[in-house]
Design an enzyme around this catalytic site. Structure first.
Site, mmCIF file in Angstrom:
data_model
loop_
_atom_site.group_PDB
_atom_site.id
_atom_site.type_symbol
_atom_site.label_atom_id
_atom_site.label_comp_id
_atom_site.label_asym_id
_atom_site.label_seq_id
_atom_site.Cartn_x
_atom_site.Cartn_y
_atom_site.Cartn_z
ATOM 1 N N GLY A 91 -8.053 64.131 -16.551
ATOM 2 C CA GLY A 91 -9.217 63.406 -16.050
ATOM 3 C C GLY A 91 -9.300 63.488 -14.533
ATOM 4 N N ILE A 142 -3.396 58.927 -19.849
ATOM 5 C CA ILE A 142 -4.131 60.144 -19.486
ATOM 6 C C ILE A 142 -3.174 61.273 -19.123
ATOM 7 C CG2 ILE A 142 -6.192 58.894 -18.775
ATOM 8 C CD1 ILE A 142 -5.307 59.247 -15.866
ATOM 9 N N THR A 165 -0.025 60.405 -17.907
ATOM 10 C CA THR A 165 0.853 59.848 -16.881
ATOM 11 C C THR A 165 2.083 59.166 -17.454
ATOM 12 O OG1 THR A 165 -0.562 57.892 -16.896
ATOM 13 C CG2 THR A 165 -0.996 59.539 -15.210
ATOM 14 N N ARG A 217 9.179 50.262 -6.699
ATOM 15 C CA ARG A 217 10.097 50.410 -7.822
ATOM 16 C C ARG A 217 9.587 51.496 -8.757
ATOM 17 N NH1 ARG A 217 11.449 45.783 -12.416
ATOM 18 N NH2 ARG A 217 13.286 46.807 -13.321
ATOM 19 N N ILE A 218 10.475 52.346 -9.193
ATOM 20 C CA ILE A 218 10.092 53.448 -10.075
ATOM 21 C C ILE A 218 10.448 53.064 -11.514
ATOM 22 C CG2 ILE A 218 10.430 55.873 -10.610
ATOM 23 C CD1 ILE A 218 8.973 55.252 -7.958
ATOM 24 N N ASN A 220 10.031 54.883 -14.300
ATOM 25 C CA ASN A 220 10.641 55.997 -15.020
ATOM 26 C C ASN A 220 10.719 57.170 -14.038
ATOM 27 O OD1 ASN A 220 10.893 58.466 -16.551
ATOM 28 N ND2 ASN A 220 10.368 57.324 -18.390
ATOM 29 N N LYS A 262 4.474 50.566 -6.892
ATOM 30 C CA LYS A 262 3.268 50.858 -6.109
ATOM 31 C C LYS A 262 2.664 52.175 -6.614
ATOM 32 C CE LYS A 262 5.127 50.613 -1.886
ATOM 33 N NZ LYS A 262 5.212 50.444 -0.407
ATOM 34 N N GLU A 272 -1.774 59.211 -7.347
ATOM 35 C CA GLU A 272 -2.651 59.713 -6.286
ATOM 36 C C GLU A 272 -1.843 60.160 -5.063
ATOM 37 O OE1 GLU A 272 -5.889 59.360 -7.216
ATOM 38 O OE2 GLU A 272 -5.758 57.775 -8.707
#
Length: 794
Positions: free
Chosen positions: A276, A503, A505, A684-685, A687, A757, A761
């Site tokens: 997308g 999508i 992600t 913070r991640i 994954n 966060k 993008e």
């Protein structure tokens, strides 16, 4: 020199993992998450928890061809629709002859503006609605752009509809249009897109060192592998639409408006989306055409745009033009920034590509003046494409910063650090977190930046000129309250339900991880169902906000379910734990046990059976206390509940920097990117494997923007001349170098419930200027127009 040439950056290895088989259901899609990709031993209770680098749960379905995309849902008595598009940019339809098409084999109906099918104008996002454009097709005889839908042919088969569409004859009255925005005087700026403090023009005029240049970017198209397509079924006043969507809840609202029916009578299903990048946030005009045809015919209608029509059915990133002036002291401190820019938009619509989005917050300066304008042209309305606003803004700013660094004879990284902003310079509030310094350091070290020579054309290998460049970027943290529902079944499995979408992600995966960690169950026992508006409301998958929104909602729902399970365990007469106290119990690895016992416990399935319960349902959300029912409804029907990055009193943004090496053939001018290193503060991640994939994907798109992508049009009639994937070049595997993505973030709880966060993008922002700056370092020639082609370089 040799140390610079010997610097190597290896592509990160893809971590291996196994996943449980997944099954698709007609009401959305449910996926089981399972297996772990960790390289070191992990305790059973922690396998699959947030922070584990698991593979995507939807991966096996997609690579084996079993993922059910929107138009792959069989329908009885299905008809096929094909649109006819205009061949002029401006004017009106004098006559449209459909007789031959109507007489063609298999044709069911042909609709034009003379047919009288009613489609209402939806409320656009800039009016507080959910639609990405106000245009609706077949409502008048006006032609606004070349490629506009002007007729719809419906037949028993796709081939019959395609042949009949070719037979439609149209006579136009041509009018002068505005094809090229460059030929138009810039209108007054939009006040909402301005930034100003100090006296920037005066400070610029007196600055000892200045640069001033114009930077332009062309039209870029989203070009997803899956074209825009849908199936619409209007039965007994109820509308069901299968469509690839980044926001099913918002799409539901748009279609209720265009069709003039109650919101509750619309259902939108989007189990998977084949790419997308912003172009599938809302239903575009072809979807309403399919819905109207289904309403008229009383049977389901499938409509898929051709690849060329995807270039004119949605506009992608608009052209931009930016004039940017920087002034600094002789020791390199910025004293003034003056930035003016514009983007093209449609004649009767609005699209914004805010070219000063990064300029206003990236660096400290006592004086700044920036403004942005739009120029209406005869084009399909442009829209969002990965990193909207910030991508083009960072291109100009980071290129100009490089130019000024060279004029000052300073290292570009040193120059950026010298002009560090300790707070948000536009809003005068603290950052929530800003680990951009750490990103600079980590990226520079991994790349070997310290070995770089400053002078252009000073690094080479044979006939190849070598250049090293950098570019930084930022993306705001956007937040929208969201909902989730969880079901505990009597077999001990957990189901998570949400109208959110995946999508590509990794939403299926990270929501399973979130539920597993908060509830204390193995991740393979969690099934996630997404992409259906019968599920709880969710915000859009766009603006890099979905992960933060939905993990927060699922986390809170899981904690509420945990409390209910423990309350039932001690309160139900038939519970084996009825004599315990809830505060003394915990759930770990799917077992309920007293906290003082290190092992043992009763499985959730056994507990449910003992209590005689088939299921336990819990709903949760991230609304503020006291949120009204109207505001809750608005989260799925408009953009009005989206919170800006400054809403917490701190300025919340994600940050990143890119280091790029290019090789330029001295004889032919060909540019190849040799390696890329990106370092990112995304908080913070959830994954690491999926975040790395998103960053790298953004970096690849940034490379593609820098060197390849350019929407071209005929200035005589506005026709897009490269509306296909053969002529509109995008990066392929052979174009991609060694890439390393590094995380330097830490949890930011101003940004989201769980501290994450923006990720998706962010990876693209700053890549194009890094490539351009590397090309300058290699060749000594500054290119200020994208893409950087042989013709522009030689």
């Amino acid at each position: 020199m040799s140390s610079a040439l010997e610097t190597k950056v290896d592509r990160r290895t893809v971590m291996k993992g196994s996943l449980a088989a997944a099954a698709a259901a007609s009401a959305g899609t449910s996926l089981l998450a399972g297996g772990a990709a960790a390289q070191t031993p992990v305790s059973p209770a922690k396998v699959g928890a947030i922070g584990t680098p698991m593979s995507r749960a939807d991966g096996p379905l997609k690579v084996t061809g079993r993922a059910p995309y929107a138009i792959e849902h069989p329908q009885e008595n299905l008809a096929y629709a094909v649109t006819v598009t205009s061949t002029i940019a401006a004017g009106r339809i004098v006559s449209i002859d459909t007789a031959a098409a109507e007489a063609s084999q298999g044709v069911v109906a042909v609709y034009t503006h003379e047919s009288g099918i009613k489609i209402n104008v939806p409320k656009a996002f800039f009016e507080g609605g959910a639609a990405t454009e106000r245009f609706v097709a077949l409502q008048d005889d006006i032609v606004r752009w070349n490629g506009q839908h002007i007729a719809l042919v419906v037949a028993e088969t796709f081939e019959e509809a395609t042949e009949a569409a070719r037979l439609v004859e149209v006579e136009y009255e041509r009018r002068d249009g505005i094809i090229d925005a460059e030929s138009v005087a810039v209108p007054p700026p939009l006040e909402t897109m301005n930034g100003e403090w100090g006296d920037a023009p005066a400070a610029l005029a007196s600055a000892p060192v200045t640069v001033e240049a114009i930077y332009t970017t062309p039209r870029n198209y989203n070009a997803p592998m899956e074209p825009h397509a849908c199936i619409a079924s209007f039965v007994d006043g109820q509308l069901t639409v299968w469509e690839p969507s980044q926001w099913p809840s918002g799409g539901r609202q748009v279609l209720s408006e265009t069709m003039g029916i109650d919101f509750e009578k619309v259902r939108l299903i989007s189990p998977f989306t084949g790419g997308g990048f912003g172009c599938k946030v809302g239903p575009h005009p072809h979807v309403s055409l399919a819905c109207a045809a289904s309403r008229e015919l009383g049977r389901p209608v499938k409509l898929s745009l051709t690849r060329p029509q995807t270039f004119t059915g949605y506009g992608g990133r608009p052209r931009t033009h930016q004039k940017l002036s920087l002034g600094a002291t002789e020791d390199g401190k910025l004293v003034s920034i003056v930035h003016e820019g514009w983007n093209e938009t449609a004649i009767d619509d609005l699209a914004f590509e805010q070219t000063n989005a990064v300029t206003n917050i990236m660096y400290a300066t006592p004086n700044l003046r920036s403004w942005h304008s739009i120029i209406p042209t005869n084009t399909v309305n442009p829209g969002w494409m990965r990193g909207p606003n910030e991508t083009c803004s960072a291109y100009a700013l980071e290129t100009a910063m490089d130019e000024l660094a060279y004029k000052l004879k300073m290292d570009p990284l040193e120059f950026r650090l010298l002009n560090w902003a300790d707070e948000d310079p536009q809003h005068r509030i603290p950052w929530s977190t800003r680990r951009l310094r750490e990103a600079y350091a980590a990226g520079a070290e991994a790349f070997g930046w310290s070995a770089r020579s400053l002078e252009p054309r000073s690094m080479r290998e044979g006939r190849e000129l070598i250049g090293w460049g950098m570019g930084a970027g930022t993306y705001p943290v956007l937040r929208t309250p969201s909902e989730a529902k969880m079901v505990l079944h009597d077999d001990g499995s957990i189901e998570v339900l949400s109208a959110a979408v995946d999508i590509g992600t990794g939403t299926y995966t990270i929501l399973a991880q979130t539920a597993a960690e908060a509830l204390g169950v193995p991740v393979e026992r969690v099934r996630v169902s997404l992409g259906d508006t019968i599920f709880p409301r969710a915000a859009l998958a766009g603006g890099s906000q979905l992960a933060g929104n939905q993990t927060g909602a699922v986390h809170r729902t899981a904690l509420a379910m945990r409390e209910q399970i423990l309350a039932l365990a001690v309160g139900e007469a038939n519970s084996p734990l009825r004599d315990a106290r809830a505060n003394d119990l915990l759930i770990e690895n799917g077992l309920v046990r007293p906290s003082r016992r290190p092992t043992g416990g009763i499985a959730l399935a056994d507990l449910m059976k003992a209590m005689g319960r088939e299921r336990l349902e819990v709903e949760g959300n991230t609304y503020d206390p006291g949120t009204s029912a109207a505001d809750r409804d608005a989260t799925g029907r408009s953009f009005t509940q989206m919170r800006l990055p400054t809403s917490s009193g701190r300025s919340a943004h994600a940050w990143g920097v890119h280091f790029v090496e290019v090789r330029v053939d001295e004889d032919f001018g060909t540019v190849r990117v040799k390696r890329m290193v990106g370092a990112f503060d995304s908080g913070r991640i959830y994954n690491p494997k999926l975040a790395e994939s998103q960053w790298i994907g953004g970096m690849i798109m940034g490379l593609s923007q820098a060197l390849l992508e350019e929407g071209q049009f005929d200035p005589r009639d506005g026709r897009v001349t490269n509306a296909n994937l053969a002529d509109y070049a995008v990066a392929v595997n052979a174009d991609i170098p060694d890439i390393q993505a590094i995380s330097v973030g830490e949890p930011d709880y101003d940004a989201s419930v769980l501290g994450g966060k923006a990720v998706g993008e962010l990876g693209m922002i700053g890549v194009a200027p890094a490539v351009g700056n590397a090309v300058f370092h290699a060749t000594g020639k500054r290119i200020r127009t994208l893409p950087i082609t042989i013709e522009r370089l030689i």
